[in-house]
Design an enzyme around this catalytic site. Structure first.
Site, PDB file in Angstrom:
ATOM      1  N   VAL A   1     -14.740  -2.555  -0.916  1.00  0.00           N
ATOM      2  CA  VAL A   1     -16.104  -2.994  -0.628  1.00  0.00           C
ATOM      3  C   VAL A   1     -17.296  -2.869  -0.636  1.00  0.00           C
ATOM      4  O   VAL A   1     -17.861  -3.735  -0.834  1.00  0.00           O
ATOM      5  CB  VAL A   1     -15.411  -2.852   1.042  1.00  0.00           C
TER       6      VAL A   1
ATOM      7  N   LYS B   1       0.858   9.736  -1.088  1.00  0.00           N
ATOM      8  CA  LYS B   1       0.411  10.791  -0.868  1.00  0.00           C
ATOM      9  C   LYS B   1       0.632  12.275   0.661  1.00  0.00           C
ATOM     10  O   LYS B   1       0.841  12.913   0.447  1.00  0.00           O
ATOM     11  CB  LYS B   1      -1.246  10.453  -0.336  1.00  0.00           C
TER      12      LYS B   1
ATOM     13  N   GLN C   1      -8.608  -0.481  12.145  1.00  0.00           N
ATOM     14  CA  GLN C   1      -9.783   0.277  12.059  1.00  0.00           C
ATOM     15  C   GLN C   1      -9.325   2.057  11.944  1.00  0.00           C
ATOM     16  O   GLN C   1      -8.246   1.906  11.424  1.00  0.00           O
ATOM     17  CB  GLN C   1      -9.161   0.536  14.205  1.00  0.00           C
TER      18      GLN C   1
ATOM     19  N   ARG D   1       0.574  -1.209   0.104  1.00  0.00           N
ATOM     20  CA  ARG D   1      -0.152   0.140   0.070  1.00  0.00           C
ATOM     21  C   ARG D   1       0.872   1.455   0.200  1.00  0.00           C
ATOM     22  O   ARG D   1       0.181   2.455   0.345  1.00  0.00           O
ATOM     23  CB  ARG D   1      -0.881  -0.098   1.145  1.00  0.00           C
TER      24      ARG D   1
ATOM     25  N   ASP E   1      -3.709  -4.192   5.806  1.00  0.00           N
ATOM     26  CA  ASP E   1      -4.923  -3.413   5.773  1.00  0.00           C
ATOM     27  C   ASP E   1      -5.680  -3.148   7.012  1.00  0.00           C
ATOM     28  O   ASP E   1      -4.701  -4.128   7.905  1.00  0.00           O
ATOM     29  CB  ASP E   1      -5.906  -4.794   5.898  1.00  0.00           C
ATOM     30  N   PRO E   2      -5.409  -1.496   7.162  1.00  0.00           N
ATOM     31  CA  PRO E   2      -6.261  -0.867   8.248  1.00  0.00           C
ATOM     32  C   PRO E   2      -6.823  -1.721   9.495  1.00  0.00           C
ATOM     33  O   PRO E   2      -7.783  -2.517   9.220  1.00  0.00           O
ATOM     34  CB  PRO E   2      -6.216  -0.016   7.931  1.00  0.00           C
TER      35      PRO E   2
ATOM     36  N   TYR F   1       0.988   4.457  -2.521  1.00  0.00           N
ATOM     37  CA  TYR F   1      -0.600   5.225  -2.403  1.00  0.00           C
ATOM     38  C   TYR F   1      -0.366   5.851  -0.741  1.00  0.00           C
ATOM     39  O   TYR F   1      -0.179   7.035  -0.911  1.00  0.00           O
ATOM     40  CB  TYR F   1      -1.727   4.515  -2.367  1.00  0.00           C
ATOM     41  N   ASP F   2       0.154   5.738  -0.035  1.00  0.00           N
ATOM     42  CA  ASP F   2       0.383   6.105   1.349  1.00  0.00           C
ATOM     43  C   ASP F   2       1.138   7.008   1.622  1.00  0.00           C
ATOM     44  O   ASP F   2       1.242   8.440   1.695  1.00  0.00           O
ATOM     45  CB  ASP F   2       0.308   5.017   2.854  1.00  0.00           C
ATOM     46  N   GLU F   3       2.505   5.984   0.808  1.00  0.00           N
ATOM     47  CA  GLU F   3       3.636   7.225   1.120  1.00  0.00           C
ATOM     48  C   GLU F   3       3.609   8.221  -0.084  1.00  0.00           C
ATOM     49  O   GLU F   3       3.587   9.464   0.203  1.00  0.00           O
ATOM     50  CB  GLU F   3       5.223   6.303   0.825  1.00  0.00           C
TER      51      GLU F   3
HETATM   52  P1  NAD Z   1     -11.166   7.615  -8.685  1.00  0.00           P
HETATM   53  O1  NAD Z   1     -10.198   6.334  -9.244  1.00  0.00           O
HETATM   54  O2  NAD Z   1     -13.005   7.257  -9.296  1.00  0.00           O
HETATM   55  O3  NAD Z   1     -10.792   9.222  -9.814  1.00  0.00           O
HETATM   56  C1  NAD Z   1      -9.205   9.277  -9.458  1.00  0.00           C
HETATM   57  C2  NAD Z   1      -9.506   9.916 -10.847  1.00  0.00           C
HETATM   58  O4  NAD Z   1      -8.215  10.042 -11.243  1.00  0.00           O
HETATM   59  C3  NAD Z   1      -9.448   8.426 -12.365  1.00  0.00           C
HETATM   60  O5  NAD Z   1     -11.111   9.958 -13.627  1.00  0.00           O
HETATM   61  C4  NAD Z   1      -8.861   8.965 -12.559  1.00  0.00           C
HETATM   62  O6  NAD Z   1      -8.512   8.579 -14.117  1.00  0.00           O
HETATM   63  C5  NAD Z   1      -7.649   9.911 -12.935  1.00  0.00           C
HETATM   64  N1  NAD Z   1      -5.888   9.784 -12.838  1.00  0.00           N
HETATM   65  C6  NAD Z   1      -5.659   8.999 -12.154  1.00  0.00           C
HETATM   66  N2  NAD Z   1      -3.831   9.216 -12.689  1.00  0.00           N
HETATM   67  C7  NAD Z   1      -3.906  10.372 -13.225  1.00  0.00           C
HETATM   68  C8  NAD Z   1      -3.113  11.272 -14.005  1.00  0.00           C
HETATM   69  N3  NAD Z   1      -1.390  10.872 -13.712  1.00  0.00           N
HETATM   70  N4  NAD Z   1      -3.578  11.977 -14.870  1.00  0.00           N
HETATM   71  C9  NAD Z   1      -4.331  12.861 -14.529  1.00  0.00           C
HETATM   72  N5  NAD Z   1      -6.210  11.929 -13.602  1.00  0.00           N
HETATM   73  C10 NAD Z   1      -5.430  10.472 -13.254  1.00  0.00           C
HETATM   74  O7  NAD Z   1     -11.371   7.575  -6.982  1.00  0.00           O
HETATM   75  P2  NAD Z   1     -12.232   8.509  -6.198  1.00  0.00           P
HETATM   76  O8  NAD Z   1     -12.214   7.668  -4.987  1.00  0.00           O
HETATM   77  O9  NAD Z   1     -12.193   9.462  -7.140  1.00  0.00           O
HETATM   78  O10 NAD Z   1     -10.977   9.367  -5.591  1.00  0.00           O
HETATM   79  C11 NAD Z   1     -10.470  10.923  -6.235  1.00  0.00           C
HETATM   80  C12 NAD Z   1      -9.392  11.699  -4.969  1.00  0.00           C
HETATM   81  O11 NAD Z   1      -9.881  11.050  -3.622  1.00  0.00           O
HETATM   82  C13 NAD Z   1      -8.291  10.464  -4.834  1.00  0.00           C
HETATM   83  O12 NAD Z   1      -7.047  11.403  -5.241  1.00  0.00           O
HETATM   84  C14 NAD Z   1      -7.395   9.517  -3.637  1.00  0.00           C
HETATM   85  O13 NAD Z   1      -6.796   9.197  -3.675  1.00  0.00           O
HETATM   86  C15 NAD Z   1      -8.971  10.919  -2.552  1.00  0.00           C
HETATM   87  N6  NAD Z   1     -10.048   9.233  -2.158  1.00  0.00           N
HETATM   88  C16 NAD Z   1     -10.906   9.380  -2.351  1.00  0.00           C
HETATM   89  C17 NAD Z   1     -11.499   8.642  -1.175  1.00  0.00           C
HETATM   90  C18 NAD Z   1     -12.551   7.740  -1.169  1.00  0.00           C
HETATM   91  O14 NAD Z   1     -12.770   7.031  -0.062  1.00  0.00           O
HETATM   92  N7  NAD Z   1     -13.038   7.760  -2.888  1.00  0.00           N
HETATM   93  C19 NAD Z   1     -10.974   8.581  -0.202  1.00  0.00           C
HETATM   94  C20 NAD Z   1      -9.491   9.082   0.055  1.00  0.00           C
HETATM   95  C21 NAD Z   1      -8.765   9.858  -0.231  1.00  0.00           C
HETATM   96  N1  UDP Z   2     -13.087  -5.662   1.651  1.00  0.00           N
HETATM   97  C1  UDP Z   2     -13.719  -7.134   2.226  1.00  0.00           C
HETATM   98  N2  UDP Z   2     -14.176  -7.220   1.162  1.00  0.00           N
HETATM   99  C2  UDP Z   2     -14.303  -7.332  -0.283  1.00  0.00           C
HETATM  100  C3  UDP Z   2     -13.583  -5.812  -0.877  1.00  0.00           C
HETATM  101  C4  UDP Z   2     -12.913  -5.091   0.807  1.00  0.00           C
HETATM  102  O1  UDP Z   2     -13.946  -7.675   3.350  1.00  0.00           O
HETATM  103  O2  UDP Z   2     -14.900  -7.806  -1.563  1.00  0.00           O
HETATM  104  C5  UDP Z   2     -12.052  -5.321   3.159  1.00  0.00           C
HETATM  105  C6  UDP Z   2     -10.594  -5.085   3.179  1.00  0.00           C
HETATM  106  O3  UDP Z   2     -10.162  -5.931   3.594  1.00  0.00           O
HETATM  107  C7  UDP Z   2     -10.734  -3.426   3.839  1.00  0.00           C
HETATM  108  C8  UDP Z   2     -11.614  -2.667   4.111  1.00  0.00           C
HETATM  109  O4  UDP Z   2     -12.830  -4.096   3.314  1.00  0.00           O
HETATM  110  O5  UDP Z   2     -10.358  -4.291   5.438  1.00  0.00           O
HETATM  111  C9  UDP Z   2     -12.121  -1.601   2.837  1.00  0.00           C
HETATM  112  O6  UDP Z   2     -11.142  -1.994   1.657  1.00  0.00           O
HETATM  113  P1  UDP Z   2     -11.731  -0.811   0.685  1.00  0.00           P
HETATM  114  O7  UDP Z   2     -10.291  -0.699  -0.684  1.00  0.00           O
HETATM  115  O8  UDP Z   2     -12.593  -0.176  -0.059  1.00  0.00           O
HETATM  116  O9  UDP Z   2     -10.904   0.169   1.429  1.00  0.00           O
HETATM  117  P2  UDP Z   2      -9.649   0.977   2.182  1.00  0.00           P
HETATM  118  O10 UDP Z   2      -8.675  -0.401   2.504  1.00  0.00           O
HETATM  119  O11 UDP Z   2      -8.783   1.454   1.190  1.00  0.00           O
HETATM  120  O12 UDP Z   2      -9.787   1.938   3.120  1.00  0.00           O
END
Ligand code: NAD
Ligand code: UDP
Length: 340
Positions: free
Chosen positions: A195, A157, A290, A150, A287-288, A153-155
Site C-alpha cells: 500500500v 510463516k 485491523q 494468503r 484482507d485483514p 504466506y500466513d501458514e
Molecule cells: P522483499 O521481498 O523485499 O525481500 C525478500 C527477499 O527474499 C528478496 O530479496 C527475495 O529475492 C529473497 N528471496 C525470496 N525467496 C528466496 C529464496 N527461495 N532464496 C533466497 N532468497 C529468496 O521483502 P521484505 O519486505 O524485505 O521482507 C523481508 C522479510 O521480512 C520477509 O521474510 C517477510 O516475510 C518479512 N516481513 C516483512 C514485512 C514488511 O512489511 N516489509 C512484514 C512482515 C514480515
Molecule cells: N491496499 C489498498 N490499495 C492498494 C494496495 C493495498 O487499499 O493500492 C490495502 C490492502 O487491501 C490492505 C492494506 O492496504 O488492506 C495493506 O496492504 P499491503 O498489501 O500493503 O499489506 P498487508 O495487507 O499484507 O498488510
C-alpha cells in the site's frame, strides 16, 4: 539493553533475503557495526541495485542461492529474511512461497544446528490472520484461513515458527522469532502492490489513488530504520529470550487516512500533481480488517520502540520514489526522443 556501537565483537553474519527491501538495510547496518556480512538471495523480489553500494566493502559478500536448497557456510548468526512479502508476489507462485518458509527454514535451521549459530526468523503479523483480538499480543493464536489466497504466506510463516520452536526444544538451538508488522521505506519495489509504495508512486505520477474496499481497514506502519534496529536488538538479547515478539509501530491508521496523508505530503502546495483523487476498488479476499501491534514485550525485553513518525518516514520514502520516478520518466523521454 543497548547495543554499544563499535564495541561488539565482529561476527560472521548470514542474511538470507539480503538483497530485498528489509534485508539490504539490515546488511548495511551490520556492516557499519564492523561485522562480516554474507548476503544470500535468489533475486526473486530482491534487486542487485539494493546492494551494489555494498559490493566494494571487503566485509561484504553476496551469493545467488535459493534457500529451499541446502547451503553450507560458516557463520555465527543467521537472519532468515528470505521470502516474498507482498501479496502479489507471494501469491504469484504460492507453492514456492510455502517452500521458502518451510523447506527454507529447515535448511537454515539445519545450518544453524551444524555450525552452532544463533538464528532469527522474520515472521509476520500475518500469523494473526484477520485478528479477533485488538491490538494483537503475542499470546493470541490468530485467526487464519488455511485454504485462502494468503494461506501460502500466513501458514508458511506459522509453520516456520513451529519449526523454530521445535529446533529450540529438540536441539537447544538459539532462536529468535520476530513478528514484523507492516514496514515501509526506501527500496520497496515500486510495483509490488504494497500500500505505501502503491500510493506514493500513484501520487507522484498524478494517478488516482486506489483504496481497496471502503478504506476503513487499519494498518500500523513502521519505518525501516526502526525495524532494523529492533531486529538487531532482538539478535543481541539474552539467549533465554526467544520471542515471538511483535515488532512494529503501534500507531494505527485507516487506509483512507494513509491515502489522504500521502496526497498531502507528495503535493503540499497542491500544484501539478493535484490530479490524484481517491478511487475505490474491490477488497482482496481475506484482507485483514485491523492490525495494530501491542509492543509491550519489545519495550520491556529490547528497550525498543519506534522513533520515526508516519509523516517523517513517508517524507523520506517519497524522496526515494521521487528520484526513481523522475529518473524513469527522464530515461523514457530520452528513449522516445532517440526513437523519433
Ligand atoms: P522483499 O521481498 O523485499 O525481500 C525478500 C527477499 O527474499 C528478496 O530479496 C527475495 O529475492 C529473497 N528471496 C525470496 N525467496 C528466496 C529464496 N527461495 N532464496 C533466497 N532468497 C529468496 O521483502 P521484505 O519486505 O524485505 O521482507 C523481508 C522479510 O521480512 C520477509 O521474510 C517477510 O516475510 C518479512 N516481513 C516483512 C514485512 C514488511 O512489511 N516489509 C512484514 C512482515 C514480515
Ligand atoms: N491496499 C489498498 N490499495 C492498494 C494496495 C493495498 O487499499 O493500492 C490495502 C490492502 O487491501 C490492505 C492494506 O492496504 O488492506 C495493506 O496492504 P499491503 O498489501 O500493503 O499489506 P498487508 O495487507 O499484507 O498488510
Amino acid at each position: 539493553m543497548n547495543i554499544e556501537r563499535g564495541t561488539l565483537n565482529s561476527r560472521r553474519i548470514l542474511v538470507t533475503g539480503g538483497a530485498g527491501f528489509l534485508g539490504s538495510h539490515l546488511c548495511e547496518k551490520l556492516l557499519a557495526l564492523g561485522h562480516e556480512v554474507l548476503c544470500v538471495d535468489n533475486f526473486y523480489t530482491g534487486r542487485r541495485a539494493n546492494i551494489t553500494h555494498l559490493l566494494g566493502n571487503p566485509l561484504f559478500e553476496a551469493i545467488r542461492h535459493d534457500i529451499t536448497f541446502p547451503l553450507y557456510v560458516e557463520v555465527d548468526e543467521i537472519y532468515n529474511l528470505a521470502c516474498p512479502a507482498s501479496p502479489i508476489h507471494y501469491q504469484f507462485d504460492p507453492v514456492q512461497t510455502t517452500k521458502v518458509s518451510v523447506h527454507g527454514s529447515i535448511n537454515m535451521l539445519g545450518l544453524a544446528k551444524r555450525v552452532k549459530a544463533k538464528i532469527l526468523q522474520a515472521s509476520t503479523s500475518e500469523v494473526y490472520g484477520d485478528p479477533t483480538v485488538h491490538p494483537q499480543t503475542e499470546d493470541y493464536w490468530g485467526h487464519v484461513n488455511p485454504i485462502g489466497l494468503r494461506a501460502c504466506y500466513d501458514e508458511g510463516k506459522r509453520c516456520a515458527e513451529t519449526l523454530f520452536f521445535d529446533y529450540f526444544r529438540q536441539h537447544r538451538l538459539k532462536i529468535k522469532v520476530a513478528r514484523i508488522f507492516n514496514t515501509y521505506g526506501p527500496r520497496m519495489l515500486p510495483n509490488d502492490g504494497r500500500v505505501v509504495s502503491n500510493f506514493i508512486v500513484q501520487a507522484l505520477k498524478g494517478q488516482d489513488i486506489t483504496v481497496y474496499g471502503d478504506g476503513s481497514q487499519t494498518r500500523s506502519f513502521c519505518y525501516v530504520d526502526d525495524m532494523t534496529e529492533a531486529l538487531m536488538r532482538l539478535m543481541e538479547s539474552p539467549d533465554d529470550f526467544t520471542g515471538p515478539v511483535n515488532l512494529g509501530n503501534p500507531v494505527e491508521f485507516t487506509i483512507l487516512e494513509l491515502a489522504e496523508k500521502v496526497i498531502e505530503l507528495v503535493n503540499p502546495l497542491k500544484t501539478q500533481h493535484s490530479k490524484s483523487k481517491i478511487i475505490f476498488a474491490p477488497l482482496p479476499s481475506d484482507d485483514p480488517r485491523q492490525r495494530q501491534p501491542d509492543i509491550t514485550l519489545a519495550k520491556e525485553k529490547l528497550g525498543w520502540e519506534p522513533l520515526t513518525g508516519l509523516e517523517e518516514g513517508l517524507a523520506k520514502t517519497i524522496d526515494y520514489f521521487r528520484k526513481l520516478v523522475t529518473c524513469k520518466l527522464t530515461s523514457h523521454k530520452r528513449t522516445k526522443l532517440s526513437d523519433e
